[in-house]
Write an enzyme that holds these catalytic residues in place. Structure first.
Site, PDB file in Angstrom:
ATOM      1  N   ARG B 314      -9.826  59.254  19.240  1.00  0.00           N
ATOM      2  CA  ARG B 314      -9.078  58.278  20.025  1.00  0.00           C
ATOM      3  C   ARG B 314      -9.821  56.946  19.979  1.00  0.00           C
ATOM      4  O   ARG B 314     -10.793  56.744  20.709  1.00  0.00           O
ATOM      5  CB  ARG B 314      -8.932  58.781  21.480  1.00  0.00           C
ATOM      6  CG  ARG B 314      -7.907  57.985  22.295  1.00  0.00           C
ATOM      7  CD  ARG B 314      -8.007  58.331  23.786  1.00  0.00           C
ATOM      8  NE  ARG B 314      -9.139  57.654  24.392  1.00  0.00           N
ATOM      9  CZ  ARG B 314      -9.760  58.066  25.494  1.00  0.00           C
ATOM     10  NH1 ARG B 314      -9.373  59.160  26.115  1.00  0.00           N
ATOM     11  NH2 ARG B 314     -10.785  57.381  25.988  1.00  0.00           N
ATOM     12  N   HIS B 318      -7.995  55.656  26.991  1.00  0.00           N
ATOM     13  CA  HIS B 318      -6.959  56.640  27.309  1.00  0.00           C
ATOM     14  C   HIS B 318      -5.641  55.932  27.598  1.00  0.00           C
ATOM     15  O   HIS B 318      -4.587  56.323  27.128  1.00  0.00           O
ATOM     16  CB  HIS B 318      -7.409  57.472  28.515  1.00  0.00           C
ATOM     17  CG  HIS B 318      -6.326  58.292  29.143  1.00  0.00           C
ATOM     18  ND1 HIS B 318      -5.832  59.432  28.549  1.00  0.00           N
ATOM     19  CD2 HIS B 318      -5.637  58.132  30.294  1.00  0.00           C
ATOM     20  CE1 HIS B 318      -4.877  59.945  29.321  1.00  0.00           C
ATOM     21  NE2 HIS B 318      -4.741  59.177  30.386  1.00  0.00           N
ATOM     22  N   TYR B 327     -18.128  54.863  29.403  1.00  0.00           N
ATOM     23  CA  TYR B 327     -18.587  56.251  29.250  1.00  0.00           C
ATOM     24  C   TYR B 327     -18.895  56.665  27.809  1.00  0.00           C
ATOM     25  O   TYR B 327     -19.398  57.749  27.576  1.00  0.00           O
ATOM     26  CB  TYR B 327     -17.579  57.226  29.865  1.00  0.00           C
ATOM     27  CG  TYR B 327     -16.143  57.094  29.342  1.00  0.00           C
ATOM     28  CD1 TYR B 327     -15.777  57.650  28.114  1.00  0.00           C
ATOM     29  CD2 TYR B 327     -15.169  56.423  30.088  1.00  0.00           C
ATOM     30  CE1 TYR B 327     -14.488  57.533  27.639  1.00  0.00           C
ATOM     31  CE2 TYR B 327     -13.864  56.300  29.615  1.00  0.00           C
ATOM     32  CZ  TYR B 327     -13.527  56.857  28.396  1.00  0.00           C
ATOM     33  OH  TYR B 327     -12.252  56.734  27.927  1.00  0.00           O
TER      34      TYR B 327
END
Lengths: 334, 428
Positions: B314, B318, B327
């Site tokens: 990815r 998100h 993160y």
């Protein structure tokens, strides 16, 4: 017919009429269901229309949603209503919302049959009445019959309905009406006026209550097993009560409720489910909002207690003749 | 020996909490990611029993090699026109994402989710399916609609919840529904579409139809119970369904280890169910196409379900509500050893003499212009927050087929409130 035979007959009639009706669930196929409600159907309609499933309630309901979206009319069985909780997300977040969220592109026409209620020494996992959880959810209908005649006619109407329907079958009265006196011999449906069930097709419409006993002194709102227990208590007490069998909780027959309470001026609500936030609370609020100036006494709620359903102390939990009788005296005293 | 005397000799038990290898600021080295050569995986016959090719759940099915050539048993031998169409659908998907991401940042809608780096997973799979097959997507497969030439304006109308939105503003942006395009209504609840896809596939089989179903979920949501219920159902009835697990390494901020990736692969989930399992290079459009085609043939010939893990990355957050820089290492996306699916397919077309930089640049300009024009068109129907795009009373439509009394009463109450409020958007 008893109620199981009436349910079996409804499934038989609908499977014969509509090749898109499919019956599925744990043990419903070869064996014909633990209560025999689906007996003979697999033999008659074949294994692709009546089949056993893996033991996964979320799978059963999720698969039924997909089948409904394809264009079938699945009738999944959840073997006991206590086991419907693993399927809660599929019912609440998916089945109940599919029409709304897709603006009608996809629908989930299905009827989830599930035996529910106590009085059979089923303990905490074979006795619960979870209807209140589902009446709180928008987009799902809740149906609860109290006689063989209604069970067949309502089940046919539910299968034909294009919305998802929960069809809760009060298993205590599968084989006969129950007067609440656990220590008396069980009665059978033989001879009961509502046990004469036509073998063919007929509908009992969703959203219509039945006046099972006309009266002038008091309105009792009940459904399922409690209809019969209330009838027995009223006869024994000699009170001229009007008993409404709600038959469907969503949609609710508010006109019948309002008309009856305005006529009698008193209202008592009886259900077996636990009390707090139960469907009786909703009924009580509705009656208060709509009939307050006609009421001559506070509304009485008679329910199970706010505990898990106990095994050995079942008859202490069950809202039987004593609890209903005391409430009846209280609401008539004022 | 007493229990007491045993205890001092036992080491204390320790709980393992997974930790990703790189955090913000860390240099990234993906050398540990095992990438077999492009021609390494064998291709079983589609009628072979699932138990005969377990090793395919632990390797990576790949077609494009280091020289950008299509090689090995899985090479689908697609005509150049098909490859160019695949490339264009992926480019359109990326252009659409970029435009809509910006639209969200400009306040024209509340939310958007990009699929950057994962375009092949939806686009190549869709090309390998029949148009009539029903897709049960998760929220990152906009490539399905784009590949099936669903109008971009309709997608944007939905994202803007505007007056042209076919879903009447009832769904979160990007949660499309397009029945006629074989695209099932998207749920925000994870993996609920898996048993639904199985049910659709079972219904198709029960009716003697020829259409199959395909479902997508992320690797994180394989932890959901519905995933396992669906696998059981599909295996038991040999449902004609393809399960796609998009392993893009991250479920919001939780890396794939929290879904069990340290212990095994996601394709290997299939083995316990007796389902055919493949692990595929998700950034290799030809491998995704070949695996889907193979799985579709298994489904269509009543060999049952297939679970395909698409190993991908990815590259973006998100969603527009996420900040991946908090993160994970910023280097991860560029260091990802399987590259970018569009760049790889482009390089392949160039290598076989069917494409060049000029044509690619022209295509990028064309799709950007197409998306821009679609946006302009969609915005004529309004954007989120600019007035009321749906009639107020439509709020109550579609809860049930027919509106019961309690909804009619609430609808009347709402309309009365609206009339009394003096708000600018009176009922249309």
């Amino acid at each position: 017919m008893n109620m199981i035979q009436a349910i079996n007959s409804a499934l038989d009639v609908m499977m014969a009429r509509d090749p898109d009706v499919i019956v599925m669930g744990e043990d419903v196929g070869y064996f014909g269901g633990v209560f025999r409600a689906t007996a003979g159907l697999q033999k008659k309609y074949g294994k692709t229309r009546v089949f056993d499933t893996p033991i996964t309630e979320t799978g059963i309901v999720g698969v039924a949603i997909g089948m409904g979206a394809y264009g079938l009319r699945p009738v999944p069985e959840i073997q006991f209503a206590d086991y419907i909780y693993p399927a809660l997300d599929q019912l609440v977040s998916e089945a109940a919302r599919l029409r709304y969220r897709s603006a009608g592109e996809f629908i989930a026409p299905m009827t989830v049959r599930s035996p529910f209620g106590g009085g059979i020494f089923g303990g905490q996992t074979h006795s619960q009445s979870p209807e209140g959880i589902f009446t709180h959810v928008s987009g799902i209908k809740t149906v609860i019959p109290s006689t063989p005649y209604d069970a067949k006619g309502l089940l046919i109407a539910a299968i034909e309905d294009n919305d998802p329907v929960l069809f809760f079958e009060p298993k205590r009265i599968y084989n006969g009406p129950f007067d609440g006196h656990w220590d008396r011999p069980a009665k059978s449906w033989a001879g009961h006026s509502a046990a004469t069930v036509p073998t063919g097709y007929y509908r009992v419409p969703l959203g219509k209550a039945a006046v099972v006993r006309p009266g002038e002194a008091l309105t009792i709102l009940a459904y399922g097993t409690m209809v019969h227990v209330c009838q027995a208590v009223v006869e024994e007490a000699g009170v001229d009560a009007e008993i409404l069998d709600l038959r469907t909780l969503v949609p609710l027959d508010i006109e019948a409720i309002e008309a009856s309470v305005k006529k009698t001026g008193r209202c008592m609500i009886v259900h077996e489910a636990t009390r707090t936030s139960g469907f009786g609370a909703e009924l009580s609020a509705l009656v208060q909002e709509r009939c307050f100036y006609h009421l001559e006494a506070p509304i009485e709620r008679v329910t199970g207690f706010d505990t898990p359903y106990p095994h050995s102390l079942e008859w202490a939990y069950f809202p039987g003749p004593v609890r209903i009788g005391e409430a009846l005296k209280k609401v008539m005293r004022t | 020996m007493s229990e007491e005397s045993l205890r001092p000799n036992l080491p204390p038990l320790a709980l393992h909490v997974p930790e990703p290898r790189f955090r913000p600021g860390d240099p990234v080295d993906f050398a540990e990611v095992a990438i077999p050569p492009a021609d390494a995986a064998r291709r079983p016959d589609t009628s072979a029993p699932a138990a005969e090719f377990h090793e395919l759940a632990y390797t990576l099915v790949r077609v494009l090699d280091e020289d950008n050539q299509a090689v090995g048993a899985w090479n689908p031998r697609l005509a150049p026109e098909v490859l160019r169409r695949m490339l264009r659908s992926m480019a359109r998907t990326r252009a659409f994402d970029e435009r809509m991401f910006r639209a969200q940042r400009q306040g024209k809608t509340s939310f958007y989710m990009k699929c950057t780096g994962e375009e092949a997973v939806a686009v190549a799979a869709t090309l390998a399916l029949d148009y009539e097959d029903m897709c049960f997507p998760s929220y990152r497969q906009q490539g399905i609609l784009i590949t099936r030439d669903y109008p971009l304006v309709e997608m944007m109308n939905q994202i803007y919840s505007n007056s042209g939105d076919k879903l009447h503003g009832k769904q979160l942006p990007i949660m499309y529904s397009a029945r006629d395009t074989g695209f099932f209504s998207i749920s925000g609840n994870l993996t609920t579409q898996y048993p639904q896809a199985v049910g659709w596939a079972m219904a198709s089989a029960a009716k003697g139809d020829t259409r199959i179903a395909a479902a997508w979920c992320g690797e994180g949501s394989t932890a959901e119970g519905d995933f396992h219920s669906a696998c059981t159902f599909a295996a038991v009835y040999r449902a004609p369904v393809i399960f796609n697990v998009v392993n893009n390494q991250w479920a919001i901020s939780s890396f794939s280890g929290f879904a069990g990736a340290e212990a095994t692969t996601f394709a290997a989930r299939a083995i316990g169910y007796g389902i055919a399992g493949l692990r595929v290079d998700g950034n290799d459009a030809l491998a995704v196409y070949a695996a889907t085609k193979w799985a579709a043939e298994r489904a269509r010939t009543n060999q049952g379900p297939t679970l395909i893990e698409h190993f991908t990355y990815r590259a973006e957050g998100h969603s527009t509500s996420d900040d991946p820089s908090q993160y994970r290492s910023a280097e991860e996306a560029t260091a990802w050893p399987l590259g970018d699916p569009i760049a790889r397919l482009k390089a392949h077309l160039v290598a076989i003499g069917e494409w060049d930089d000029e044509r690619h640049a022209a295509m990028d300009r064309e799709v950007a212009e197409e998306v821009r024009a679609a946006q302009k068109e969609a915005e004529k129907n309004g954007v989120l927050g600019h007035g009321l795009h749906q009639p107020l009373d439509s709020l109550f439509d579609g809860v049930f087929e027919e509106m019961p009394w309690h909804l009619r009463e609430q609808q009347a109450q709402m309309l009365a409130e609206e009339a009394a409020s003096g708000r600018p958007w009176a009922r249309k």
